[in-house]
Design an enzyme around this catalytic site. Sequence first.
Site, PDB file in Angstrom:
ATOM      1  N   ASP A 109       0.851  -1.185   0.000  1.00  0.00           N
ATOM      2  CA  ASP A 109       0.000   0.000   0.000  1.00  0.00           C
ATOM      3  C   ASP A 109       0.891   1.240   0.000  1.00  0.00           C
ATOM      4  O   ASP A 109       1.690   1.440   0.924  1.00  0.00           O
ATOM      5  CB  ASP A 109      -0.866  -0.051   1.264  1.00  0.00           C
ATOM      6  CG  ASP A 109      -1.810   1.115   1.379  1.00  0.00           C
ATOM      7  OD1 ASP A 109      -1.704   2.075   0.595  1.00  0.00           O
ATOM      8  OD2 ASP A 109      -2.658   1.064   2.290  1.00  0.00           O
ATOM      9  N   ASN A 148      -6.522  13.139 -10.579  1.00  0.00           N
ATOM     10  CA  ASN A 148      -7.283  13.573 -11.761  1.00  0.00           C
ATOM     11  C   ASN A 148      -7.033  15.076 -11.973  1.00  0.00           C
ATOM     12  O   ASN A 148      -6.527  15.758 -11.081  1.00  0.00           O
ATOM     13  CB  ASN A 148      -8.778  13.260 -11.592  1.00  0.00           C
ATOM     14  CG  ASN A 148      -9.316  13.772 -10.264  1.00  0.00           C
ATOM     15  OD1 ASN A 148      -9.271  14.968  -9.986  1.00  0.00           O
ATOM     16  ND2 ASN A 148      -9.786  12.856  -9.427  1.00  0.00           N
ATOM     17  N   GLY A 162      -9.632   4.492  -6.276  1.00  0.00           N
ATOM     18  CA  GLY A 162      -8.325   3.843  -6.424  1.00  0.00           C
ATOM     19  C   GLY A 162      -7.288   4.389  -5.460  1.00  0.00           C
ATOM     20  O   GLY A 162      -7.583   4.704  -4.302  1.00  0.00           O
ATOM     21  N   ASP A 186      -5.852   7.220  -5.430  1.00  0.00           N
ATOM     22  CA  ASP A 186      -6.160   8.609  -5.048  1.00  0.00           C
ATOM     23  C   ASP A 186      -7.074   8.629  -3.816  1.00  0.00           C
ATOM     24  O   ASP A 186      -6.816   9.373  -2.853  1.00  0.00           O
ATOM     25  CB  ASP A 186      -6.831   9.287  -6.245  1.00  0.00           C
ATOM     26  CG  ASP A 186      -7.102  10.773  -6.017  1.00  0.00           C
ATOM     27  OD1 ASP A 186      -6.199  11.462  -5.530  1.00  0.00           O
ATOM     28  OD2 ASP A 186      -8.205  11.218  -6.333  1.00  0.00           O
ATOM     29  N   SER A 194      -2.210   5.454 -14.086  1.00  0.00           N
ATOM     30  CA  SER A 194      -3.122   5.260 -15.231  1.00  0.00           C
ATOM     31  C   SER A 194      -3.562   3.812 -15.471  1.00  0.00           C
ATOM     32  O   SER A 194      -4.376   3.574 -16.367  1.00  0.00           O
ATOM     33  CB  SER A 194      -2.547   5.814 -16.556  1.00  0.00           C
ATOM     34  OG  SER A 194      -2.616   7.218 -16.591  1.00  0.00           O
ATOM     35  N   THR A 195      -3.045   2.855 -14.707  1.00  0.00           N
ATOM     36  CA  THR A 195      -3.336   1.447 -15.051  1.00  0.00           C
ATOM     37  C   THR A 195      -4.556   0.875 -14.344  1.00  0.00           C
ATOM     38  O   THR A 195      -4.881  -0.297 -14.509  1.00  0.00           O
ATOM     39  CB  THR A 195      -2.134   0.531 -14.727  1.00  0.00           C
ATOM     40  OG1 THR A 195      -1.957   0.505 -13.299  1.00  0.00           O
ATOM     41  CG2 THR A 195      -0.868   1.004 -15.388  1.00  0.00           C
ATOM     42  N   GLY A 196      -5.249   1.703 -13.549  1.00  0.00           N
ATOM     43  CA  GLY A 196      -6.467   1.235 -12.884  1.00  0.00           C
ATOM     44  C   GLY A 196      -7.681   1.744 -13.643  1.00  0.00           C
ATOM     45  O   GLY A 196      -7.937   1.320 -14.780  1.00  0.00           O
ATOM     46  N   TYR A 224      -8.118   4.398 -15.217  1.00  0.00           N
ATOM     47  CA  TYR A 224      -7.792   5.059 -16.486  1.00  0.00           C
ATOM     48  C   TYR A 224      -7.447   4.083 -17.621  1.00  0.00           C
ATOM     49  O   TYR A 224      -7.311   4.507 -18.768  1.00  0.00           O
ATOM     50  CB  TYR A 224      -6.667   6.085 -16.290  1.00  0.00           C
ATOM     51  CG  TYR A 224      -7.137   7.405 -15.683  1.00  0.00           C
ATOM     52  CD1 TYR A 224      -8.442   7.584 -15.229  1.00  0.00           C
ATOM     53  CD2 TYR A 224      -6.274   8.489 -15.578  1.00  0.00           C
ATOM     54  CE1 TYR A 224      -8.864   8.795 -14.681  1.00  0.00           C
ATOM     55  CE2 TYR A 224      -6.693   9.706 -15.036  1.00  0.00           C
ATOM     56  CZ  TYR A 224      -7.990   9.851 -14.589  1.00  0.00           C
ATOM     57  OH  TYR A 224      -8.408  11.057 -14.062  1.00  0.00           O
TER      58      TYR A 224
HETATM   59  P1  ADP Z   1      -5.715   5.657 -12.489  1.00  0.00           P
HETATM   60  O1  ADP Z   1      -6.999   6.432 -12.357  1.00  0.00           O
HETATM   61  O2  ADP Z   1      -4.514   6.556 -12.783  1.00  0.00           O
HETATM   62  O3  ADP Z   1      -5.825   4.503 -13.418  1.00  0.00           O
HETATM   63  P2  ADP Z   1      -6.002   3.961 -10.094  1.00  0.00           P
HETATM   64  O4  ADP Z   1      -5.906   4.434  -8.700  1.00  0.00           O
HETATM   65  O5  ADP Z   1      -7.338   3.504 -10.583  1.00  0.00           O
HETATM   66  O6  ADP Z   1      -5.407   5.153 -11.004  1.00  0.00           O
HETATM   67  O7  ADP Z   1      -4.975   2.793 -10.327  1.00  0.00           O
HETATM   68  C1  ADP Z   1      -3.584   2.961 -10.438  1.00  0.00           C
HETATM   69  C2  ADP Z   1      -2.881   1.772  -9.832  1.00  0.00           C
HETATM   70  O8  ADP Z   1      -2.833   1.941  -8.407  1.00  0.00           O
HETATM   71  C3  ADP Z   1      -3.581   0.431 -10.066  1.00  0.00           C
HETATM   72  O9  ADP Z   1      -2.574  -0.522 -10.417  1.00  0.00           O
HETATM   73  C4  ADP Z   1      -4.188   0.105  -8.694  1.00  0.00           C
HETATM   74  O10 ADP Z   1      -4.251  -1.295  -8.466  1.00  0.00           O
HETATM   75  C5  ADP Z   1      -3.145   0.729  -7.779  1.00  0.00           C
HETATM   76  N1  ADP Z   1      -3.553   1.008  -6.389  1.00  0.00           N
HETATM   77  C6  ADP Z   1      -4.790   1.185  -5.869  1.00  0.00           C
HETATM   78  N2  ADP Z   1      -4.710   1.447  -4.537  1.00  0.00           N
HETATM   79  C7  ADP Z   1      -3.377   1.441  -4.221  1.00  0.00           C
HETATM   80  C8  ADP Z   1      -2.621   1.629  -3.022  1.00  0.00           C
HETATM   81  N3  ADP Z   1      -3.222   1.888  -1.853  1.00  0.00           N
HETATM   82  N4  ADP Z   1      -1.266   1.540  -3.079  1.00  0.00           N
HETATM   83  C9  ADP Z   1      -0.633   1.298  -4.249  1.00  0.00           C
HETATM   84  N5  ADP Z   1      -1.284   1.112  -5.412  1.00  0.00           N
HETATM   85  C10 ADP Z   1      -2.642   1.174  -5.401  1.00  0.00           C
END
Ligand code: ADP
Length: 166
Positions: free
Chosen positions: A10, A24, A32, A34, A117-119, A121
């Site tokens: 995390d 964003n 996610g 953020d 961007s890999t979640g 987005y």
């Molecule tokens: P985006 O909108 O830029 O795609 P996301 O937050 O949806 O961002 O996802 C970006 C990456 O962060 C994904 O691989 C997701 O699994 C990961 N992620 C989500 N929560 C956490 C966290 N607490 N710590 C690290 N990575 C995370």
Amino acid sequence: MDRIRVVEGDITRQTVDAIVNAANAALKAGGGVDGAIHRAAGPDLQRELDGIGGCPTGDCRLSRGYNLPAPHIIHCVGPVWHGGGSDEERLLESCYRSALALARRHGIRTLAFPAISTGIYGFPKQRAAEIAVAVVRDELAIDDAIEEVRFVVFDAETAGIYRALV
Ligand code: ADP
């Protein structure tokens, strides 16, 4: 190269000078990573970001870390994936490059990146990791002020992709 590490976990728990957020363009709390960063930092973070106002895609802004172990947050606005023909790769590269430039300007020596961007987005994970690792390698080669860049990944699939590249 041992200044680059891959950590499964995390990002809000990382003890580094700055963690990077996948923000964003409005700099408003979202989902996610953020959402996790906003929850862990506390409500003062949104107040500071409201004062900044927003950030263009491919760029980043600095805030304090509030209740996080990390004293700073670098908010990067990654591109939404639209199939690859909308400059997404260049914009993602620009996120990593501008975050490292901002870190350098503020004396930040250790930082942790999520897979921007890999979640939500939708950027393809393998290609995004290749860009992230290539840009960070490139920048560290010309900069010895930054001591450590940690890629903090949340799932085993992404961890495997990064470990094969680092
Ligand atoms: P985006 O909108 O830029 O795609 P996301 O937050 O949806 O961002 O996802 C970006 C990456 O962060 C994904 O691989 C997701 O699994 C990961 N992620 C989500 N929560 C956490 C966290 N607490 N710590 C690290 N990575 C995370």
